[in-house]
Enzyme design. Structure first.
Site, PDB file in Angstrom:
ATOM      1  N   HIS A  48      15.045   0.055  -3.535  1.00 21.23           N
ATOM      2  CA  HIS A  48      13.894   0.688  -4.083  1.00 21.23           C
ATOM      3  C   HIS A  48      13.082   1.456  -3.432  1.00 21.23           C
ATOM      4  O   HIS A  48      12.822   1.125  -2.097  1.00 21.23           O
ATOM      5  CB  HIS A  48      13.177  -0.275  -4.814  1.00 21.23           C
ATOM      6  CG  HIS A  48      12.407   0.025  -6.065  1.00 21.23           C
ATOM      7  ND1 HIS A  48      11.245   0.854  -5.693  1.00 21.23           N
ATOM      8  CD2 HIS A  48      12.431  -0.216  -7.233  1.00 21.23           C
ATOM      9  CE1 HIS A  48      11.010   1.132  -7.200  1.00 21.23           C
ATOM     10  NE2 HIS A  48      11.529   0.400  -8.030  1.00 21.23           N
TER      11      HIS A  48
ATOM     12  N   GLY B 278      -9.071   7.564   2.222  1.00 18.63           N
ATOM     13  CA  GLY B 278      -8.554   7.310   3.552  1.00 18.63           C
ATOM     14  C   GLY B 278      -8.123   8.144   4.271  1.00 18.63           C
ATOM     15  O   GLY B 278      -8.212   9.159   3.976  1.00 18.63           O
TER      16      GLY B 278
ATOM     17  N   ALA C 172       1.552  -0.319   7.258  1.00 15.06           N
ATOM     18  CA  ALA C 172       1.503  -0.574   5.806  1.00 15.06           C
ATOM     19  C   ALA C 172       1.519   0.777   5.042  1.00 15.06           C
ATOM     20  O   ALA C 172       1.411   0.773   3.769  1.00 15.06           O
ATOM     21  CB  ALA C 172       0.222  -1.429   5.444  1.00 15.06           C
ATOM     22  N   GLY C 173       1.875   1.628   5.672  1.00 11.27           N
ATOM     23  CA  GLY C 173       2.129   3.254   4.811  1.00 11.27           C
ATOM     24  C   GLY C 173       1.044   3.724   4.011  1.00 11.27           C
ATOM     25  O   GLY C 173       0.029   3.748   4.726  1.00 11.27           O
TER      26      GLY C 173
ATOM     27  N   HIS D 219      -0.757   4.303   7.422  1.00 10.90           N
ATOM     28  CA  HIS D 219      -1.041   3.138   8.267  1.00 10.90           C
ATOM     29  C   HIS D 219       0.150   2.913   9.072  1.00 10.90           C
ATOM     30  O   HIS D 219       1.236   2.750   8.141  1.00 10.90           O
ATOM     31  CB  HIS D 219      -1.533   2.012   7.187  1.00 10.90           C
ATOM     32  CG  HIS D 219      -1.837   0.831   7.848  1.00 10.90           C
ATOM     33  ND1 HIS D 219      -0.852  -0.317   8.504  1.00 10.90           N
ATOM     34  CD2 HIS D 219      -3.158   0.109   8.001  1.00 10.90           C
ATOM     35  CE1 HIS D 219      -1.745  -1.185   8.817  1.00 10.90           C
ATOM     36  NE2 HIS D 219      -2.717  -1.024   8.545  1.00 10.90           N
TER      37      HIS D 219
END
Lengths: 300, 300
Positions: free
Chosen positions: B81, B162, B170-171, B167
């Site tokens: 996915h 942000g 964590a993208g 990140h």
């Protein structure tokens, strides 16, 4: 929590203080919700709609009898609506998490206690009656309070509970269990009353139509159209969509089309869901498991 | 009590202990109901379905980030996915007693806090985004985690909240508000795949059809029939009944009829009620006031 609806019809629609005292008695029973009550002065009658589980609903019905039997005297009661007693009719209706059998059992239990406590003869009706001649409310009520003493003494008309003679002031009661009623009207794009009357005759049980349909044709004078006005007395066995499609087809016979339909008052969610499933040809659907709001309510 | 549904998609579907720890964090938030969670190992992804008012739902989403950002490293994450981050997508959906605007405000509020607390860049999407190029989830996610560093630095792709850099582990996250999805399939009485594909093309938005329909044609090999498989992304603006009637008419063009339709998973009650109202031509109906179960719930 099982939900049973109960709709006592009381023979008092002109003295607000009596009606309000009955409503207050219902509200005072913990576990019972009084959803609605309305009075009709020309009918001289009030209808209370309440809901709850079997035990509190029974307590509320007995509280109604206590007030109504004390306050209402059928010997001096007049109104347009036919009636047999002070508390005229008490139907119990299964709504959620409860079977028709449980409502039948409740009707018998309440009927027995009403007869014992108030000396009011009780006839069971609809699903609560095993007697085909005494299922229909109109048959039981025929002759009204004024004819009750003669009727109750005649063959086949001994009450199911209580004395075989009317209560002097409170007459008799009809207590039973039935499916929710749906009051449903279809307006036709014509002013021809004969068309509405012919369609009503075609679909109603009494003249050869569907088992759970009562129907009549009316003129809506102010709009210049006619209406097929119906009571659907069992939407599971005679569903709305089948009635609608039949009215539509019968109207075509006269070159008439449906302008709109109208649900008067309340309708169970299942009756509308069945229509959606029918027209969208939905297979393998579960309202409990698949309707978002139902699912939300099931999750603690 | 207002009900908002929230369906966080988390990039972990192979380590049950991580999924269970996230589920436990949601369950621990008072006022939030975890309706469902399911994991797909080949997608390496889990979907959590929860419901509650704005404040507890926000707390639950932040609890998910806390666990997921600590446990998931996109640099070593593989799955079928597409995904952009550890907490990949967070949609807020208005269900009851709450507006879409309130869900948009909640999405922005949560997005701002996620960016501040976890240093994860956040893209707003669907109703929460004002940018037409960034409403569609697929557009935002194109390039996936591996292409994110380049994409985020390119013109038009600065995040809504942000840092303008992924990140490390964590993208990034896509947070927004949308209507409930309805997964809806219509099976056709034929084995001709070209017919299902032509109908899908006729009704889906991307090739000129309805604004809120995604559709594809498939073969159901075991049954020897074909299916038009759909996502209805806004049942108020593109209602089920209109899609059904259009598919039926298009199928007639090829001499094909509808065998049945199928709702996969959950459907809001309003979507089915709208179909009943449409087909029965019901005028002046209020679901809140006239559906018996709704009325019962409103009465204290």
């Amino acid at each position: 929590m099982p939900i049973i609806e109960c709709i006592p019809n009381v023979s008092e629609g002109r003295r607000p203080e009596v009606v309000e005292s009955i409503a207050a008695a219902v509200r005072a029973v913990p576990g019972v919700r009084l959803l609605d009550h309305s009075s009709d002065a020309s009918h001289n009658r009030s209808v209370f709609t309440m809901a709850g589980d079997a035990k509190p609903i029974k307590a509320a019905v007995l509280a109604i009898y206590e007030r109504a039997v004390a306050a209402i005297d059928l010997r001096s009661h007049h109104g347009e609506h036919p009636r047999l007693g002070a508390v005229d009719v008490v139907p119990f209706v299964p709504i959620e998490g409860v079977t028709m059998d449980a409502c039948v059992a409740l009707a018998r239990d309440v009927g027995e206690e009403v007869a014992a406590r108030f000396a009011v003869p009780v006839y069971l009706y609809e699903e609560a009656s095993d007697n085909p001649a005494r299922k229909n409310l109109e048959d039981i009520r025929r002759g009204e309070f004024e004819g009750l003493a003669a009727k109750i003494a005649s063959p086949g008309w001994a009450p199911d509970f209580g004395p075989a003679a009317p209560h002097a002031s409170a007459g008799a009661s009809v207590i039973g269990a039935r499916m929710p009623l749906i009051a449903y009207n279809i307006n036709l794009n014509t002013d021809r009353l004969d068309v509405a009357k012919k369609i009503a005759a075609a679909i109603r049980h009494s003249s050869g139509g569907f088992r759970y349909v009562k129907a009549a044709g009316f003129k809506l004078e102010d709009r210049g159209i006619v209406q097929v006005s119906m009571n659907l007395t069992n939407y599971e066995k005679t569903p709305i969509f089948r009635v609608f499609e039949t009215v539509k087809r019968e109207a075509e016979r006269y070159g008439v089309s449906i302008l709109e339909s109208e649900i008067v008052g309340l309708v169970p969610a299942a009756a509308l869901n069945a229509a959606a499933e029918y027209y969208l040809q939905i297979g393998g659907f579960s309202a409990e498991a698949q309707i978002l709001e139902n699912k939300l309510r099931q999750t603690p």
